[in-house]
Design an enzyme around this catalytic site. Structure first.
Site, PDB file in Angstrom:
ATOM      1  N   GLY A  20       0.799  -1.227   0.000  1.00 48.37           N
ATOM      2  CA  GLY A  20       0.000   0.000   0.000  1.00 48.37           C
ATOM      3  C   GLY A  20       0.831   1.276   0.000  1.00 48.37           C
ATOM      4  N   SER A  21       2.054   1.217  -0.537  1.00 53.23           N
ATOM      5  CA  SER A  21       2.843   2.456  -0.570  1.00 53.23           C
ATOM      6  C   SER A  21       2.210   3.469  -1.530  1.00 53.23           C
ATOM      7  CB  SER A  21       4.300   2.177  -0.935  1.00 53.23           C
ATOM      8  OG  SER A  21       4.413   1.755  -2.266  1.00 53.23           O
ATOM      9  N   ASN A  22       1.603   2.985  -2.602  1.00 55.72           N
ATOM     10  CA  ASN A  22       0.882   3.917  -3.486  1.00 55.72           C
ATOM     11  C   ASN A  22      -0.323   4.518  -2.775  1.00 55.72           C
ATOM     12  OD1 ASN A  22       1.929   4.192  -6.368  1.00 55.72           O
ATOM     13  ND2 ASN A  22       2.129   1.993  -6.014  1.00 55.72           N
ATOM     14  N   MET A  98      -3.845  -7.050  -7.053  1.00 53.95           N
ATOM     15  CA  MET A  98      -3.311  -8.134  -7.880  1.00 53.95           C
ATOM     16  C   MET A  98      -4.389  -9.111  -8.344  1.00 53.95           C
ATOM     17  SD  MET A  98      -0.359  -7.206  -8.333  1.00 53.95           S
ATOM     18  CE  MET A  98       1.029  -6.310  -7.678  1.00 53.95           C
ATOM     19  N   ARG A  99      -5.547  -8.591  -8.685  1.00 51.81           N
ATOM     20  CA  ARG A  99      -6.606  -9.390  -9.290  1.00 51.81           C
ATOM     21  C   ARG A  99      -7.036  -8.710 -10.577  1.00 51.81           C
ATOM     22  NH1 ARG A  99      -6.151 -13.993  -7.445  1.00 51.81           N
ATOM     23  NH2 ARG A  99      -8.154 -14.546  -8.347  1.00 51.81           N
ATOM     24  N   HIS A 117       0.601   0.723 -13.291  1.00 54.01           N
ATOM     25  CA  HIS A 117       1.355  -0.454 -13.715  1.00 54.01           C
ATOM     26  C   HIS A 117       2.846  -0.093 -13.716  1.00 54.01           C
ATOM     27  CE1 HIS A 117       2.185  -4.257 -15.596  1.00 54.01           C
ATOM     28  NE2 HIS A 117       2.970  -3.635 -16.455  1.00 54.01           N
ATOM     29  N   GLU A 150     -11.419  -4.002 -20.461  1.00 59.99           N
ATOM     30  CA  GLU A 150     -11.587  -5.450 -20.258  1.00 59.99           C
ATOM     31  C   GLU A 150     -10.325  -6.257 -20.555  1.00 59.99           C
ATOM     32  OE1 GLU A 150     -12.449  -4.150 -24.209  1.00 59.99           O
ATOM     33  OE2 GLU A 150     -13.357  -3.536 -22.299  1.00 59.99           O
ATOM     34  N   ASP A 153      -4.025  -4.489 -18.560  1.00 61.60           N
ATOM     35  CA  ASP A 153      -3.049  -3.400 -18.718  1.00 61.60           C
ATOM     36  C   ASP A 153      -3.141  -2.776 -20.121  1.00 61.60           C
ATOM     37  OD1 ASP A 153      -2.120  -3.893 -16.120  1.00 61.60           O
ATOM     38  OD2 ASP A 153      -0.705  -5.394 -16.821  1.00 61.60           O
ATOM     39  N   GLU A 182       6.229   5.989  -9.253  1.00 62.41           N
ATOM     40  CA  GLU A 182       4.779   5.729  -9.135  1.00 62.41           C
ATOM     41  C   GLU A 182       4.155   6.687  -8.124  1.00 62.41           C
ATOM     42  OE1 GLU A 182       3.602   1.589  -8.593  1.00 62.41           O
ATOM     43  OE2 GLU A 182       5.497   0.921  -9.425  1.00 62.41           O
TER      44      GLU A 182
HETATM   45  C1  GAR Z   1       3.297  -1.324  -7.469  1.00 67.04           C
HETATM   46  O1  GAR Z   1       4.590  -1.403  -7.994  1.00 67.04           O
HETATM   47  C2  GAR Z   1       2.274  -1.366  -8.567  1.00 67.04           C
HETATM   48  O2  GAR Z   1       2.668  -0.715  -9.734  1.00 67.04           O
HETATM   49  C3  GAR Z   1       2.174  -2.841  -8.803  1.00 67.04           C
HETATM   50  O3  GAR Z   1       2.177  -3.400  -7.517  1.00 67.04           O
HETATM   51  C4  GAR Z   1       2.970  -2.570  -6.650  1.00 67.04           C
HETATM   52  C5  GAR Z   1       2.150  -2.265  -5.421  1.00 67.04           C
HETATM   53  O4  GAR Z   1       2.925  -1.608  -4.482  1.00 67.04           O
HETATM   54  N1  GAR Z   1       0.982  -3.184  -9.524  1.00 67.04           N
HETATM   55  C6  GAR Z   1       0.964  -4.121 -10.453  1.00 67.04           C
HETATM   56  O5  GAR Z   1       1.931  -4.774 -10.763  1.00 67.04           O
HETATM   57  C7  GAR Z   1      -0.384  -4.330 -11.095  1.00 67.04           C
HETATM   58  N2  GAR Z   1      -0.228  -5.088 -12.311  1.00 67.04           N
HETATM   59  P1  GAR Z   1       2.240  -0.914  -3.231  1.00 67.04           P
HETATM   60  O6  GAR Z   1       1.325  -1.954  -2.598  1.00 67.04           O
HETATM   61  O7  GAR Z   1       3.407  -0.584  -2.331  1.00 67.04           O
HETATM   62  O8  GAR Z   1       1.496   0.283  -3.704  1.00 67.04           O
END
Ligand code: GAR
Length: 227
Positions: A20-22, A98-99, A117, A150, A153, A182
């Protein structure tokens, strides 16, 4: 072509699966007024996701919806939609979720689901975009914020940013550099959305009132953590 502007204080639902850093970067951007929104709910498909702690530490309601509890993906998606609607969410943000989201959710929130992404799409879609880029040997890697459709990415691209791959980099160095990037572009893209500056025109996303050249320059020299 139509404008994506909802309410003055857009209600966001953030879907996560991990650290969840984003999510944290979005929380911080809202706190300092860079995004005109509130996070109505954080939903995780994994009860151990650290992002849930980040949310509760910030007084944000959380919900765990485990995909394994549903025999069909559609049923899982229906539960996501039910909770998002219950929380009056207007914009769905996939922040490391991740779903694969299906048509049930996309039809409930048309042009209102965005994703980050960790690669410059259309290169390296799917899982471990950073690792794919590293193994391939690219000199520029990066990240993409896009509308979700649909296909995986694939939806219209809102913003992309590039980071260099340095000769001494390990895969985890590159991953960390992309992640720092990101944290810059995702809140920015959400702010653009919430202020009604995005217009979808086919596959293209037009951004109102932003200096394209400056934005491109910033994106291309975006090397947070590098001198
Ligand atoms: C991030 O790098 C995001 O881009 C990636 O998961 C990570 C989540 O990090 N997402 C994908 O790969 C989706 N296809 P976070 O939980 O620290 O935000």
């Amino acid at each position: 072509m139509w404008s994506l502007k909802l309410s003055d204080m857009t209600k966001i639902g953030v879907l996560i699966s991990g650290s969840g850093s984003n999510l944290q970067s979005i929380i911080e951007a809202i706190k300092v007024g860079e995004i005109g929104a509130e996070i109505a709910v954080v939903i995780s498909n994994d009860e151990t996701a650290y992002g849930l702690t980040r949310a509760t530490d910030n007084g944000i309601p959380v919900k765990v919806i485990k995909h394994g509890d549903y025999a069909e993906r559609q049923e899982f998606d229906k539960e996501l939609v039910r909770v998002l609607r219950e929380c009056e969410v207007e914009l769905v943000v996939l922040a490391g979720f991740m779903r694969v989201v299906g048509t049930v959710l996309l039809e409930a929130f048309p042009d209102r689901v965005i994703n980050i992404h960790p690669a410059i799409l259309p290169a390296f879609p799917g899982t471990d975009g950073q690792a794919q880029a590293f193994v391939y040997g690219v000199k520029l890697a990066g990240c993409t914020v896009h509308f979700v459709d649909e296909k995986i990415d694939h939806g219209p691209i809102i913003i992309q940013a590039a980071v260099p791959v340095l000769s001494g980099d390990s895969e985890s160095d590159l991953k960390a550099r992309i992640l720092r990037c990101e944290h810059k572009i995702f809140p920015y893209a959400i702010a653009l959305y919430c202020s009604g500056k995005l217009h979808i025109d086919g596959r293209r996303v037009i951004i109102d009132g932003v200096d394209d050249v400056l934005l491109a320059q910033q994106s291309l020299i975006s090397c947070p953590g590098l001198n």
